[in-house]
Design a protein around this motif. Sequence first.
Motif, short mmCIF file in Angstrom:
data_model
loop_
_atom_site.label_atom_id
_atom_site.label_comp_id
_atom_site.label_asym_id
_atom_site.label_seq_id
_atom_site.Cartn_x
_atom_site.Cartn_y
_atom_site.Cartn_z
N SER A 70 0.84 -1.20 0.00
CA SER A 70 0.00 0.00 0.00
C SER A 70 0.87 1.25 0.00
N ASN B 164 7.60 1.49 -9.32
CA ASN B 164 6.51 2.37 -9.76
C ASN B 164 6.87 3.83 -9.55
N ILE C 6 0.35 11.18 -6.55
CA ILE C 6 -0.24 10.20 -7.48
C ILE C 6 0.79 9.07 -7.67
N PRO C 7 0.40 7.83 -7.30
CA PRO C 7 -0.88 7.33 -6.81
C PRO C 7 -1.17 7.81 -5.38
N HIS D 40 -3.17 3.19 -2.31
CA HIS D 40 -3.17 2.52 -3.61
C HIS D 40 -2.07 1.44 -3.64
N ARG D 41 -2.33 0.31 -4.32
CA ARG D 41 -1.36 -0.77 -4.40
C ARG D 41 -0.25 -0.41 -5.39
N VAL D 42 1.00 -0.46 -4.91
CA VAL D 42 2.15 -0.15 -5.75
C VAL D 42 3.19 -1.26 -5.59
#
Length: 334
Positions: free
Chosen positions: A187, A241, A230-231, A235-237
């Motif tokens: 996360s 990323n 952003i993300p 959010h799943r990263v």
Amino acid sequence: MPSPPASSVRHLAQKTLRIVLLVALFMAMAGIGAYVSLTLIIKGEDTVIVPDLVGKDVLYGLEILSDLGLNTRVKGTEYHDQVPKNHVIDQDPEAGAAIKRGRDVKIRVSRGPETISMPNLAGLSLQQSRILLTEYGLCQGLLSGMASPRFDAGQIMAQYPPPGSIVSRNTCTDLLISRGPSSPAFSMVDLSGFSPESAIRRLERMQLAVGSIRTVRRIDAPPDTVVNQIPPAGHRVAPGNRVDLTVNRSIQGRHAGGTGSADPVELFRFALENGFLKKRVQVRMNRPQMSLNLFDDFMAPGQEIWLLVPKNGNPTILVYVDDQLMETRIMYAD
């Protein structure tokens, strides 16, 4: 006419017989002499018996012929189903022939069977597989990759045609390459309220890439802190990323009301080379009709500074170390 006496006839016959015997004896002696002479001539020319090279390894044949004082000439190569690769298919002169030293013995060498069994490439690196394919007269086909917990990154996982398949030479083999174990997702943390430098360090610890950094002017958030990302948080990263940041900036000379418009900025990094003494480092930004010092302080060897530089107007960044210009960079706006 009266007939010759019998004594005269006997005498003539005996004389003729003696002549015939002498001629036969002369011819026999001449034949024996020719045979002896030819034998002596042949022996005088130092002849050797050609060995049997068919089916033998080429290196073995070269060694044997060299020991006998004969020259080896390869008259060609060809594929052969019965004769292994690099072995002799036939020879000229044939085995058992007597020839003089220094003469040539011509051989034809096998390239192996026209069809072969596909080798097993699993577990090899891409470079090792290419070498093996070349040795077998094969070629590399399509490459694809996927994550695998069983194979290290860069190893061959699978191939087509599969190992053991009977294929013709020059067949291209498609390879599936491991990318290593898949990276676990997690996360995204909340970076709101962090300074840009702290946020970037945290992203690097999580093996995330720093994306674009933009600035806004807001009165409802502390200056020089992250106000958006952003993300977003939660959010799943996965490692690698990209994360884009928005930083609240207070810029003198402009009103602070409202959210304003975003100004593009870029992260400028400079590391002082290793050594023993501190050095004075100055970072100056030049714009049309404006020059501004962004940094002026002493830095320890190996120390690094990070600066957020606005890109409006395509400014030029000048780095001085002990008053000597060390780096020049133009920050182009998007």
